[in-house]
Design an enzyme around this catalytic site. Structure first.
Site, PDB file in Angstrom:
ATOM      1  CG  ASP A   1       4.149   4.847  -0.223  1.00 53.25           C
ATOM      2  OD1 ASP A   1       5.367   4.950  -0.092  1.00 53.25           O
ATOM      3  OD2 ASP A   1       3.621   4.137  -1.111  1.00 53.25           O
TER       4      ASP A   1
ATOM      5  CG  ASP B   1       8.462  -0.320  -3.788  1.00 56.77           C
ATOM      6  OD1 ASP B   1       8.667   0.258  -2.709  1.00 56.77           O
ATOM      7  OD2 ASP B   1       7.461  -0.111  -4.495  1.00 56.77           O
TER       8      ASP B   1
HETATM    9  C1  GLA Z   1       5.317   2.529  -2.996  1.00 57.32           C
HETATM   10  C2  GLA Z   1       5.544   1.612  -1.802  1.00 57.32           C
HETATM   11  C3  GLA Z   1       5.006   0.225  -2.130  1.00 57.32           C
HETATM   12  C4  GLA Z   1       3.522   0.304  -2.463  1.00 57.32           C
HETATM   13  C5  GLA Z   1       3.306   1.278  -3.619  1.00 57.32           C
HETATM   14  C6  GLA Z   1       1.831   1.560  -3.869  1.00 57.32           C
HETATM   15  O1  GLA Z   1       6.075   2.149  -4.091  1.00 57.32           O
HETATM   16  O2  GLA Z   1       6.884   1.545  -1.466  1.00 57.32           O
HETATM   17  O3  GLA Z   1       5.224  -0.670  -1.055  1.00 57.32           O
HETATM   18  O4  GLA Z   1       2.822   0.719  -1.324  1.00 57.32           O
HETATM   19  O5  GLA Z   1       3.930   2.535  -3.359  1.00 57.32           O
HETATM   20  O6  GLA Z   1       1.606   2.487  -4.881  1.00 57.32           O
END
Ligand code: GLA
Length: 406
Positions: A149, A204
């Protein structure tokens, strides 16, 4: 002089060795399950074992899903005295190796999450400065997949940060699919092919058809807005075997209507996106299982031509997505965005669809194709006669066109 040139050769060899990812791990888009969309930080080994069992029981393994990925929240808030990450003992009392062994004993693969920053998005220890140590630890647990990430990275250079982790994985000596998750901020499609096997192209996904909202200072988007974000980036030419545009994990089964779930899944298959499930597999409705295990759709996702779809046009608020397939076949997907059912009337001969990037053409005024409805699992005629079909609110008509030999 001799010494210097030997040194140069050595340096070149070292650089080229370190600048390679593990190849051959994602010739088709990766398929699996990830804890985040449904469970956020609230998962433990019981949840994961139930997911593993559901893979077999519900036919997901047979359909091709293989990775079980623990997202953010699997570790404790601090590293141990040796600097190693620690699986949260309350959530994973048996430890990661035991969980990996269980997953592997079922013929599945094990994935884990961390972050290029000092901390993960959830505030757990990130891998910045500990890449080689962490990769070694994952290798000792037999990890097969790492999602990496981009939170808390300050001014880090994305390509460099992701390349460091790629090199650390290589040095750890265990092949792992490397999933780049920096939300498309630094154009990962341009450099990602050399670094990882898939890269997120947006922020997301949100569990809704047509909404957007901010969560932890990041924008999240439902199905329709998510598909619009990269409209002008022309991403499709970057995706292919071993290196995929990742449109984020699926929300099928998390509460949208069956019609919306069908459309969402069909579009992800058209896009050659990795198919990483994000729902509770131990509590699935029949129609959810039916959608997620639709082999005919999954075959489109995995088509060996590996050409990502494009939006041909929108007619009466019905999006028409087109995708060239092997053997001169095509997949065409009609998504009804209207809040009511609609009778689609579509004269194939009048719609010549051209894919200028991959140099393909669907010309039904000269060629005849047979039509197969991939959700109904039925042949429904040919392109010789205009198509007339009712499509429900937010539902999809997903067709495969196979060229009829003259
Ligand atoms: C980010 C990523 C998500 C998930 C969250 C976890 O937002 O894009 O897919 O992994 O972190 O905290």
């Amino acid at each position: 002089m001799k010494k210097i040139s030997l040194y140069v050769i050595f340096a070149v060899i070292t650089i080229s060795i370190s600048a390679q990812k593990y190849e051959g791990l994602a010739n088709t888009p990766p398929m699996g399950w990830n804890s985040w969309n449904k469970f956020a930080f609230n998962f433990d080994e019981k949840v994961i074992r139930e997911v593993v069992d559901a893979f077999e029981k519900n036919g997901l393994k047979d359909a091709g899903y293989e990775y079980i990925v623990l997202d953010d929240g699997w570790m404790t808030k601090e590293r141990d005295e040796n600097g190693n990450l620690v699986p949260d003992p309350r959530k994973f009392p048996s430890g990661m190796k035991a969980l990996a062994d269980y997953i592997h004993s079922k013929g599945l693969k094990f994935g884990i999450y961390n972050c290029a920053g000092n901390k993960t998005c959830g505030g757990y220890p990130g891998s910045a400065g500990n890449e080689y140590r962490d990769a070694k630890l994952y290798a000792s647990w037999d990890v097969d997949y790492l999602k990496y990430d981009w939170c808390n990275t300050d001014k880090k250079h994305a390509q460099t940060a992701y390349s460091t982790m790629r090199d650390a994985i290589k040095e750890a000596g265990r092949p792992m699919v490397f999933s780049i998750c920096e939300w498309g901020l630094n154009k990962p499609w341009v450099w990602g092919k050399e670094v990882g096997h898939l890269w997120r192209v947006t922020g997301d996904i949100a569990n809704c058809w047509n909404c957007s909202y901010t969560f932890r200072k990041l924008s999240t988007h439902g199905i329709l807005p998510l598909l619009n974000i990269r409209k002008h980036d022309n991403l499709r030419k970057y995706s292919g075997p071993g290196h995929w545009n990742d449109y984020d994990m699926l929300e099928v089964g998390n509460g949208m209507s069956d019609a919306q779930n069908r459309s969402h899944f069909a579009i992800w298959c058209m896009l050659s996106s990795p198919l990483i499930l994000g729902n509770d597999l131990s509590k699935m409705q029949w129609e959810t299982i039916n959608i997620l295990t639709n082999k005919e759709l999954i075959d489109i996702n995995k088509d060996s031509l590996a050409i990502e779809c494009f939006k041909y046009k929108t007619l009466w608020n019905i999006d028409i997505w087109a995708r060239p397939l092997k053997n001169n076949a095509w997949a065409i997907c009609f998504v009804n965005k209207n809040g009511f059912k609609i009778k689609l009337q579509y004269n194939w001969a009048k719609h010549i669809i051209e894919d200028e990037i991959f140099n393909k053409k669907l010309d039904c005024s000269h060629e005849v194709y047979t039509l197969r409805d991939l959700y109904a699992h039925k042949d429904i005629g040919t392109t010789e006669t205009p198509l007339e079909k009712e499509i429900g609110k937010h539902d999809v008509l997903m067709l495969k066109l196979t060229k009829k030999e003259k």
